[in-house]
Structure formats: structure tokens, C-alpha cells
Scaffold this active site. Structure first.
Site, PDB file in Angstrom:
ATOM      1  N   ASP A 114      17.738 -16.030  -1.302  1.00 50.53           N
ATOM      2  CA  ASP A 114      17.403 -16.985  -0.246  1.00 50.53           C
ATOM      3  C   ASP A 114      18.515 -17.140   0.780  1.00 50.53           C
ATOM      4  O   ASP A 114      18.271 -17.418   1.928  1.00 50.53           O
ATOM      5  CB  ASP A 114      17.028 -18.349  -0.851  1.00 50.53           C
ATOM      6  CG  ASP A 114      18.024 -18.812  -1.910  1.00 50.53           C
ATOM      7  OD1 ASP A 114      19.117 -18.213  -1.992  1.00 50.53           O
ATOM      8  OD2 ASP A 114      17.731 -19.768  -2.640  1.00 50.53           O
ATOM      9  N   ASP A 162      16.375 -15.503  -9.006  1.00 48.71           N
ATOM     10  CA  ASP A 162      17.238 -16.680  -8.935  1.00 48.71           C
ATOM     11  C   ASP A 162      16.665 -17.724  -9.875  1.00 48.71           C
ATOM     12  O   ASP A 162      15.485 -17.671 -10.207  1.00 48.71           O
ATOM     13  CB  ASP A 162      17.154 -17.301  -7.531  1.00 48.71           C
ATOM     14  CG  ASP A 162      17.919 -16.508  -6.516  1.00 48.71           C
ATOM     15  OD1 ASP A 162      18.751 -15.704  -6.922  1.00 48.71           O
ATOM     16  OD2 ASP A 162      17.653 -16.710  -5.315  1.00 48.71           O
ATOM     17  N   ASP A 195      22.644 -13.055   0.635  1.00 51.07           N
ATOM     18  CA  ASP A 195      21.795 -12.285  -0.275  1.00 51.07           C
ATOM     19  C   ASP A 195      21.199 -11.063   0.426  1.00 51.07           C
ATOM     20  O   ASP A 195      20.648 -10.181  -0.225  1.00 51.07           O
ATOM     21  CB  ASP A 195      20.631 -13.145  -0.798  1.00 51.07           C
ATOM     22  CG  ASP A 195      21.100 -14.189  -1.794  1.00 51.07           C
ATOM     23  OD1 ASP A 195      22.165 -13.968  -2.399  1.00 51.07           O
ATOM     24  OD2 ASP A 195      20.422 -15.210  -1.957  1.00 51.07           O
TER      25      ASP A 195
HETATM   26  P1  ATP Z   1      20.282 -19.957  -7.903  1.00 53.21           P
HETATM   27  O1  ATP Z   1      21.319 -18.954  -7.613  1.00 53.21           O
HETATM   28  O2  ATP Z   1      19.733 -19.893  -9.258  1.00 53.21           O
HETATM   29  O3  ATP Z   1      19.223 -20.124  -6.868  1.00 53.21           O
HETATM   30  P2  ATP Z   1      22.108 -22.137  -7.607  1.00 53.21           P
HETATM   31  O4  ATP Z   1      21.587 -23.178  -6.703  1.00 53.21           O
HETATM   32  O5  ATP Z   1      22.637 -22.551  -8.914  1.00 53.21           O
HETATM   33  O6  ATP Z   1      20.963 -21.293  -7.932  1.00 53.21           O
HETATM   34  P3  ATP Z   1      24.129 -21.836  -5.705  1.00 53.21           P
HETATM   35  O7  ATP Z   1      23.323 -22.535  -4.684  1.00 53.21           O
HETATM   36  O8  ATP Z   1      24.935 -20.668  -5.329  1.00 53.21           O
HETATM   37  O9  ATP Z   1      23.222 -21.329  -6.854  1.00 53.21           O
HETATM   38  O10 ATP Z   1      25.036 -22.932  -6.383  1.00 53.21           O
HETATM   39  C1  ATP Z   1      26.076 -22.596  -7.245  1.00 53.21           C
HETATM   40  C2  ATP Z   1      26.779 -23.815  -7.733  1.00 53.21           C
HETATM   41  O11 ATP Z   1      27.354 -24.508  -6.635  1.00 53.21           O
HETATM   42  C3  ATP Z   1      25.876 -24.831  -8.409  1.00 53.21           C
HETATM   43  O12 ATP Z   1      25.737 -24.592  -9.764  1.00 53.21           O
HETATM   44  C4  ATP Z   1      26.606 -26.134  -8.163  1.00 53.21           C
HETATM   45  O13 ATP Z   1      27.611 -26.308  -9.130  1.00 53.21           O
HETATM   46  C5  ATP Z   1      27.267 -25.899  -6.831  1.00 53.21           C
HETATM   47  N1  ATP Z   1      26.472 -26.472  -5.752  1.00 53.21           N
HETATM   48  C6  ATP Z   1      25.184 -26.224  -5.460  1.00 53.21           C
HETATM   49  N2  ATP Z   1      24.785 -26.909  -4.394  1.00 53.21           N
HETATM   50  C7  ATP Z   1      25.853 -27.622  -3.978  1.00 53.21           C
HETATM   51  C8  ATP Z   1      26.088 -28.497  -2.897  1.00 53.21           C
HETATM   52  N3  ATP Z   1      25.153 -28.812  -2.028  1.00 53.21           N
HETATM   53  N4  ATP Z   1      27.320 -29.036  -2.781  1.00 53.21           N
HETATM   54  C9  ATP Z   1      28.284 -28.724  -3.649  1.00 53.21           C
HETATM   55  N5  ATP Z   1      28.121 -27.894  -4.669  1.00 53.21           N
HETATM   56  C10 ATP Z   1      26.930 -27.336  -4.853  1.00 53.21           C
END
Ligand code: ATP
Length: 945
Positions: free
Chosen positions: A666, A344, A670
Site C-alpha cells: 500500500d 500485508d 512498496d
Molecule cells: P502491515 O505491514 O501488515 O500492513 P503495519 O501497519 O504493521 O502493517 P507499518 O505501517 O509499516 O506496518 O507499521 C510498522 C510499525 O510502525 C507498527 O507495528 C507500529 O509499531 C508502528 N506504527 C504504525 N503506525 C504508526 C503511526 N501512525 N505512528 C507511529 N508508529 C506507527
């Protein structure tokens, strides 16, 4: 307080009470939770929130299982025959007793290893014990699951494993997977306000959440009604706590090794008995039988189980020291075989410390200053002028965006110990810090806009919305038409913008033109290609409250507010770790939910991808068939905007291409990908309990570099195991052939008794082997490609080495044996025993192994090129073992017990001279391989012979 004793008889039917009665019975104020004093009192009264361990297999069964090993069975057979022969000759069955003692010792050791491994794993697991979010003394805290008490107000969200039985107080879209309890795979939708009939079955108690079940979706606030063995899970704990016992790859390899050794030994025994009878006639049969017994003892590596136990235990400990916690034992051995790491981005490759850098609305493009989560800093226009706290009236679109930052948010910013800390998602905490810079705080805004519903965030939707009631809001935008409700949405800019039909410019709502849309997307790309994580914001005035589960409907025709770009700096140590991976033949792949440009910028910065490399996005992946994906996976190193189910497809495709995949995760969704991966890796800090349960290893620091460190340790463990297997078995084959040669060469008697062989295999081989188990990594450990976990134990020259060195060993000792036999029979003496040639053989074999131990420390470097102090244990073991061996010759009672003979110094010197030949041979082999390698491969990665 008697009502709390839910586990006592009759149990309290919590599902029948309404919320007020429950709170009253448990004597808790839901606004402040329990006080610290009450918690201590209840902890004392009800004990920790833990399930009592129940026994799996009975100890006897575990002990008996150890004797299923073919080598031990052969030894038992040898002990019986040897005992029978001794009793027939009216001698004390010394050999038989010794062999049986070793068999028992090995059995007990195996037993201890199994139970110790289970205990060690349990202890390790408790290190990663889940934290529970509770309300105590009016404050939100995270406490260890075992410290939760009845009456605690507990908060649940997607991914959490419920830590205790609890009555729901509030919930939003709460879905729970109760398979741990009911066996039902589908998740159950819960409903807080219900009061149910007393005879409602467990699966239908919709107002209760049960310990051990998993929150799949939504969030809730609940009051704990039962802990530990007083939970429904506790009641059936004994039934469901099965002991998982699958053979590890190493155990399978050891079984394979045992079979080959025993079969080989039986063939040699048959040949010797046959050949010996031909050479020496039928009279020699009983002598040949004794020789056969010695050969059978010689081939079994009696010391191996102990050495393996120690190596694995030390390996696991070293991994914990490097912040990698092993949850499933095979991972210790197989980590070294990883060929591909799918990681990730957020938090693993980056620091997960978000700081907002810029804000964009239709009429403002602002740079934001400030550090960390501290809510201080400035909003600067392009000309350098600031927007102050009192000037927001002139920037209604910015004001509404900041409102949305605070309201559409579940994190908490807390000032404690002179620092700003966070509870919850760092992305959201960064938004609170941003809004705080202009004094927009949750304390001030929540009473004006109380939240009444929400559509929670999920990695699939990539956005979330909250619905608030508008009661005396200060905001101009919200009061101008005074809608009764307002919905705030935030999420990935593309998807959020896709839901918008209007845009707020200043105070005005305007239709969103195609040109504006393209402009916003272009700005998003600009921010993302700087490596920033960008969130889009929108809102919508509502005249009625949207019903639960209607997010698709509700999140339409929104009003675009703007974007926020935040920096999540890469972890500094990751660059080096990626270089290390490349040198070690391990491919690193980034799989993220973030925007492709953000992902690509960070991947390039870390060396995972090059400029211009293809990035595959979730949507494209969706359109591909699995076959197409399999063709692509070898060329794509960055996957962006993916959902958890895509991760599963990526692992499967990589595995189909023959890769051995480690995958991080996480979230609750997943779990399938983590289970599918060869090494599933969960995050210790940000990971959900569900992902940890599904993983083989937990990263205590969430850091990518830790995966690489653990991989290195895995390689060291496996290399050391192979090293001492080579060491021990080379010697066993040498012993076997030397004993076999005696009758074939017409020498009388048995050169080595079973007792002497046991001494060699356990003591003179065992100590140095233990020392070899802690051999530090060879310099090339991360400079060579990974080894296949499916490879055979004899692969990569191990089998050949055993046979080759066994033969060299045997040639040296047979030459010595022949010389010694004729010498001892030629020199007639009254003091010296003519049978002392046997002691000379015994001594030569033992001391030759000392040279072997020193030489085998490195497969490629000469001993003089190695630092002797990098593993002082080897030299210590060699010195101690040699002294012990000399004691067997020169201390009379030991001589009597082991059946050895006194040797004059010149004969001892000759034994040492012959012994050293093995060391010389091994060093010459290295010189040969060095020359051979340098011709074949002038530069680059050094391969193992
Ligand atoms: P990774 O998969 O690398 O751990 P990530 O945090 O980018 O990271 P997600 O948590 O699935 O993956 O988030 C995907 C997308 O959702 C982000 O790029 C963001 O645009 C949006 N996002 C993340 N957190 C929030 C939140 N708390 N509220 C609204 N949108 C969010």
C-alpha cells in the site's frame, strides 16, 4: 478571477508570487477553503480536472497490425488462389469472397478487442481514481481527483500522487519525485515560503507541486493553481501518453499455436499432393490443389479470436464483481498460476479497525472499554475501579501519554450521520478515540500545544515525532519546568524505548534502569502475543526547536511514557480463504511491519502459521545474504518488523525458487516490490496512488479473501480457454485429416468446400465454443496445484488431446465417408445426387462436434454426473447449431449457396449414428481415466489428465 486561468496565454507565473498574493489572486481563505457554491462555479468554468486522452497508435496501424498473424496471412493466400481458380473456370469466386470476409472480420475483431480492452482498462482504472484531501466549507473532505478546482486547499502526504498543480502554503520535509514531468529520478525537496524569479525552470520551482508527481516523504498544504489540461503535465500530456502494448502470455501462446498449425498444415498439404499424385496420377493435380486449399482453411481456427475476447472480457467483469480490479490485462490469465501470496497484515488479513484494549504506564496498568471509534468508555484498574475525567491530576504519566496520543497524531475523528467516522490512519484514530474517553481532544489541546514541526512516520523508521510550542498548557508535567517546546514521539515500542534514557513515574523523571527496560519489553511481549498491536510513547522537553531533518539527533534521550495495545481483529472470511489456498497448492505468507509476536499470534489464528513456526524479523533478514534468504524462504511464513525494501528481497528470493508470486502493498515504498512481483496487488481503500500505479490488480475492498477469489476466477478463465482450444482444434485436425484422406483413398472431388469449412469453424464450432467460455468452475478448481504461467500451450495433455481426438474424429468421419461413398454410388436414383456422400461427411463432422461440446464440459466427470443447467448455454448452442445445420440440408436456397445435397432421413440417421460415436469415445475416455486415477491416487487431490 481571471488570474486563475493558468492555462491561458500568457500563463500565470504562480511561482513568482508569495503566499498572500497567491491566496488573494485565487480568492480563498486558507482557514476554510472554498465554499461548495464556489467549487461548482469553478468546476463549470474550468471543467473537470482530467487530462484529455490522446491517441496512441493510429487506428489504421492497429488494424494493419492484426494482419501480421500467420494464420490470417495463410487465409489471404488461400483466398487469392481460390479466387484465381474460380475466375479461370468462369465461376463466381464464392469461397474467395467468404474467406476474405472472414479475414476482414477477424482483423476488425482483433482491432475492436484491442481498442475495447484499452477503453475497458481505462474505465476500470478510473474506478480506482485517486481521492484528494481538500478543505471546503471549513471541513476536511476527500473528493475525487477530477472534482478538484483552482483555489482548492489540498493536503498532501507521503504516497499521494499530486492531483493538480498547486502552490505550497505549508510543508514539512516535503520530498517529491517529479520523474513523470522532468525525467529526473531523484526526489526534490520543496520549500513553501520561496518566491522565485519568473524564468526559473520547472525542475527548480520549489514552491510549486505539479500534477502527476509523487509525494515520497513529508506532508504539505497547498493551494491548487491549475487543473486538467491547464497543468504542466497537461501541456505535455500528448508527449508522454504512450500506449503500453506488450504481448500477453495468451497472445504469445496463440502465436506459438498459429506457427505450429500452419507448419503442420503445410506438411500435410505437401504429403497429400505428393501421395494423391502417386495414387491418382498427374491429372488429379488441379483437384489436389483445391483439396489443399480446403485443408488450409480447415486448420485455421477462425472462430477462436472472438471466443477468447469474450472469455477475457467476462473474466475481468467477474473479477470486478468480486472486488478485484484488473489494471494490466495479462493478470486475468496469469492470476490462476499464483503459487505464493505474500500479504500485508494490517487491513488485508485484519479489519484495520483498531480499538484500544489497554494502557500501560510506569504506575498504571489499565483495561480500556468501548467500541469502535466512539470516544466513550472506561479506564479500569485491575481491581475494577475507574479513572474518571477529574482524576487525571493523580495520574500525570497517564495524562502526558494521552496528550501525546492527541498531539502526535494526524487523524481526524468526525461525528457524522450518527456515527463516529475517521479521516486518516486507523491506528491514530484509535488513539484519538482513547484520549477522547477522558475528554482529551485536539480542539482543546492544540491551542495549548500548537504543533510547529514534525518528523513524519515511515515504515522504515516505525515511529514519528511532533514538536509543539508549550503555551499555557494545563499539564502539570509540562509546566513544572516550563520548557518552551516539547517533542512527543510514538512508534514501535522496542525502537521508541531504545531512544529513551528516562522514564516518567507519576510526576517524576527517573533514569531508566536495565531492569525497567526488560520489564517494559516483557509487557510489550505479553500484549503482542495476545495479537494486539502495541505502540510505545515518549516525550522530551526541549529548549530549542530542532532543525528540519534532524530526527536522528532529536529523537535521543527521550522520556518513556508508556504503551497502548490495540486490537485489530482478523477479517472473518480470511480463515476460510487460507484453507482454500492450502487446498489449491498456494502458500500464504504474512509480511508485516508489526511486532513478531503480534504477527505470529494473528498468523496462527488465521492458519497461516503453526505454533512454534519460525518468524523472520527484518533485522535478521538484513543480516542475511540473498543466497541465505533464498534457502530460508521456503520455510518461513511470517516476516515481522520488515521494511518495504525487505519485501523486494523476499519476492526476488521466492521467484528465484521458481515461485509465481502475488504480493500486496500500500505504501509508496512498496512500489518496487509490487512491480517485481508477478502479480502486484495494491489496496483500493488504504493504498497510496503510487502503489496503485505500480500494481497489476487493485483490491477494491483491501481484503485478502478477494485475492483468493480473483485467483479462482483466473483459474476458471484459463481452464475455459484451454477447454475451447481443445474443442476447436480437435475438430480442425479431424477436418484436415478427413479431407486429406479423400484423395489418398482414391475418392474423387473435394469432400468439403472452403465455404462449408468456414461454416463449421465459425458457426457450428463457434457457438458451442462461446457457450463453453462461460462454463462454471469445475469442482476441483481450487483443489489442484497451480499451473505454470510459462507452460507451453500444448502442455498438460492439450497437444496430445488435440491429436488424439482429431484422429478419432477423422477415423469416424473417414469410415462414414467410405461407407457413404460406396452407398451413394451403389443406390442409383434419379432424385438423389450421387455426390451427397460429401454432405453426409459434412453433417457427421458438424454433429459430432455437438457431442464433443457436451462431453468436454468436464474433463473428469461423466456427462450424466453433471448438472445440465449449470451451463444451459451449451445445450442451447447445441440445439440451435444442429437446427442450423439441418437447414443447410433441407432449405433449398441455403443448399444452393453452401453446395450441399438433400439427404433422405435414413442417411441422416446414419450420419447421426456415426456422429454420436465421438461422444461415446469421450465418455469412455473419462471412465478409463477415472479408473486409472483411482488406482494411481486412491485419495486426495485430483489431478488433471
Ligand atoms: P502491515 O505491514 O501488515 O500492513 P503495519 O501497519 O504493521 O502493517 P507499518 O505501517 O509499516 O506496518 O507499521 C510498522 C510499525 O510502525 C507498527 O507495528 C507500529 O509499531 C508502528 N506504527 C504504525 N503506525 C504508526 C503511526 N501512525 N505512528 C507511529 N508508529 C506507527
Amino acid at each position: 478571477m481571471s488570474a486563475i486561468s493558468s492555462g491561458q496565454h500568457p500563463p500565470v507565473p504562480w511561482h513568482t508570487f508569495d503566499i498572500d498574493t497567491t491566496l488573494e489572486k485565487l480568492q480563498v481563505d486558507p482557514a476554510t477553503g472554498l465554499s461548495s457554491a464556489e467549487v461548482l462555479e469553478r468546476l463549470e468554468q474550468y471543467g473537470p480536472n482530467e487530462l484529455q486522452e490522446t491517441a496512441g497508435r493510429s487506428p489504421w496501424i492497429i488494424l494493419l497490425d492484426q494482419f501480421k498473424n500467420i494464420m490470417l496471412l495463410m487465409l489471404i493466400g488461400v483466398a487469392f488462389v481460390s479466387g484465381f481458380l474460380a475466375i479461370q473456370e468462369k465461376e463466381f469466386p464464392k469461397d474467395a469472397v467468404a474467406i476474405m470476409l472472414i479475414v476482414i472480420l477477424n482483423g476488425v475483431l482483433g482491432y475492436l478487442q484491442e481498442s475495447r480492452a484499452e477503453k475497458a482498462l481505462a474505465a476500470l482504472k478510473s474506478l480506482a481514481s485517486p481521492l484528494v484531501r481538500v478543505l471546503r466549507d471549513g471541513k476536511l473532505l476527500e473528493v475525487a481527483a477530477k472534482d478538484v478546482v483552482p483555489g482548492d486547499i489540498m493536503f498532501l502526504e507521503a504516497g499521494v500522487q499530486v492531483a493538480a498543480d498547486a502552490r505550497l502554503l505549508e510543508e514539512s520535509n516535503l520530498q517529491i519525485r517529479e520523474s513523470a514531468l522532468t525525467g529526473e529520478a531523484h526526489s526534490v525537496e520543496k520549500d513553501a515560503p520561496l518566491s522565485l524569479a519568473e524564468n526559473t525552470p520547472l525542475g527548480d520551482r520549489l514552491n510549486i507541486v505539479f500534477c502527476g508527481t509523487e509525494v515520497v516523504k513529508g506532508r504539505a498544504k497547498a493551494i491548487v493553481v491549475g487543473t486538467g489540461m491547464h497543468t504542466e503535465l497537461g501541456k505535455i500530456a500528448a508527449l508522454i501518453q504512450g500506449v503500453e502494448s506488450e504481448d500477453t502470455p495468451l497472445q504469445r501462446r496463440m502465436t506459438q499455436l498459429g506457427n505450429v498449425l500452419v507448419t503442420g498444415a503445410l506438411v500435410v498439404v505437401a504429403l497429400v499432393v505428393l501421395g494423391g499424385t502417386l495414387v491418382q496420377g498427374m491429372d488429379a493435380f488441379s483437384n489436389l490443389l483445391e483439396i489443399s486449399l480446403s485443408m488450409a482453411v480447415a486448420i485455421v481456427p477462425e472462430g477462436l479470436p472472438a471466443v477468447i475476447t469474450v472469455t477475457l472480457a467476462l473474466g475481468t467483469q467477474r473479477m470486478v464483481k468480486r472486488h478485484a480490479l484488473i489494471r494490466k490485462l495479462p493478470a486475468v490469465e496469469t492470476l490462476g498460476s499464483v503459487t505464493t501470496i505474500c500479504s500485508d497484515k494490517t487491513g488485508t488479513l485484519t479489519q484495520n479497525k483498531m480499538v484500544v484494549q489497554g494502557v500501560e504506564t510506569a504506575s498504571h496498568s489499565l483495561t480500556v472499554t468501548g467500541e469502535g471509534y466512539q470516544p466513550t468508555g472506561d479506564f479500569l484498574r485491575a481491581d475494577g475501579s475507574k479513572i474518571g475525567v477529574g482524576q487525571l491530576g493523580d495520574a500525570p504519566d497517564l495524562e502526558t501519554l494521552l496528550l501525546s496520543c492527541v498531539q502526535c497524531n494526524d487523524a481526524v475523528l468526525q461525528y457524522e450521520n450518527n456515527d463516529w467516522g475517521i479521516v486518516g490512519d486507523p491506528t491514530e484514530a484509535a488513539l484519538l478515540a482513547l484520549a477522547g474517553k477522558l475528554e482529551f481532544t485536539s480542539d482543546r489541546l492544540s491551542p495549548q500545544l500548537p504543533r510547529i514541526a514534525e518528523f513524519p512516520f515511515s515504515s522504515e523508521r516505525k515511529r514519528m515525532s511532533v514538536v509543539c510550542r508549550v503555551s499555557n498548557a494545563e499539564s502539570k508535567v509540562l509546566t513544572q519546568n516550563s520548557p518552551p517546546f516539547v517533542m512527543f514521539t510514538k512508534g514501535s515500542p522496542e525502537l521508541t524505548l531504545g531512544c529513551c534514557t528516562q522514564v516518567l513515574i507519576g510526576n517524576q523523571l527517573q533514569p531508566l534502569s536495565e531492569a525497567q527496560r526488560q520489564q517494559i519489553l516483557a509487557r510489550n511481549n505479553d500484549l503482542a502475543s495476545r495479537g494486539l498491536r502495541v505502540l510505545g510513547f515518549a516525550y522530551k522537553p526541549l529548549s530549542v526547536q530542532p532543525p528540519e531533518g534532524s530526527e536522528e539527533q532529536a529523537e535521543r534521550e527521550l522520556v518513556w511514557l508508556g504503551m497502548v495495545g490495540m486490537l485489530d481483529a482478523p477479517r472473518p472470511e480470511v480463515r476460510e480463504a487460507v484453507v482454500k489456498c492450502r487446498r489449491a497448492g498456494i502458500r500464504v505468507i504474512m509480511i508485516t511491519g508489526d511486532h513478531q509476536l503480534t504477527a505470529s499470534a494473528i498468523a496462527q489464528d488465521l492458519g497461516i502459521a503453526q505454533e512454534g513456526d519460525r518468524v523472520l524479523i527484518g533485522q535478521q533478514l538484513e543480516e542475511m545474504s540473498q543466497d541465505e534468504l533464498e534457502r530460508e524462504v521456503d520455510h518461513v511464513s511470517v516476516y515481522a518488523r520488515v521494511s518495504p525494501e525487505h519485501k523486494l528481497r523476499i519476492v526476488q528470493a521466492l521467484q528465484k525458487r521458481g515461485k509465481f508470486v502475488a504480493m500486496t502493498g500500500d505504501g509508496v515504498n512498496d512500489a518496487p516490490a509490487l512491480k517485481q512481483a508477478d502479480i502486484g496487488i495494491a489496496m483500493g481503500i488504504t493504498g497510496t496512488d503510487v502503489s496503485k500505479e505500480a500494481s497489476d490488480m487493485v483490491l477494491l475492498d483491501d481484503n485478502f479473501a478477494t485475492i483468493v477469489a480473483a485467483t479462482e476466477e483466473g483459474r476458471v478463465v484459463y481452464t475455459n480457454i484451454r477447454r475451447f482450444i481443445k474443442y476447436i482444434l480437435g475438430s480442425n485436425i479431424g477436418e484436415l485429416l478427413t479431407i486429406a484422406a479423400a484423395p489418398l483413398l482414391g475418392l474423387p472431388g473435394v469432400p468439403l468446400t472452403p465455404l462449408q469449412i468456414l461454416w463449421m469453424n465459425l458457426v457450428t464450432d463457434g457457438f458451442p465454443a462461446l457457450a463453453l467460455a462461460v462454463e462454471p468452475p469445475e469442482p476441483d478448481v481450487m483443489y489442484r496445484p497451480p499451473f505454470s504461467p510459462r507452460e507451453n500451450i500444448f502442455a498438460r495433455g492439450l497437444g496430445l488431446y488435440m491429436v488424439r481426438i482429431g484422429i478419432v474424429f477423422a477415423i469416424i468421419s473417414i469410415a462414414l465417408m467410405m461407407w457413404a461413398y460406396s452407398h451413394t454410388h451403389a443406390v442409383k436414383s434419379d432424385v438423389l445426387d450421387a455426390d451427397r456422400w460429401k454432405t453426409m461427411v459434412f453433417t457427421t463432422l458438424c454433429v459430432a462436434q455437438m457431442g464433443h461440446a457436451i462431453a468436454i464440459r468436464s474433463h473428469s466427470q461423466l456427462t450424466i454426473q453433471l448438472n445440465p443447467f449449470s451451463n444451459p448455454y451449451v445445450f442451447g448452442a447445441v440445439i440451435i447449431t444442429t437446427i442450423l445445420q439441418f437447414m443447410l440440408i433441407y432449405v433449398a436456397p441455403l443448399r444452393a449457396f453452401f453446395g450441399t445435397h438433400w439427404l433422405p432421413l435414413n442417411e441422416l440417421a446414419i450420419c447421426l449414428g456415426f456422429s454420436s460415436l465421438l461422444f461415446v469415445w469421450l465418455e469412455l475416455e473419462k471412465v478409463f481415466f477415472q479408473v486409472f486415477q483411482s488406482r494411481k491416487q486412491p485419495a486426495g487431490i485430483q489431478q488433471k489428465p
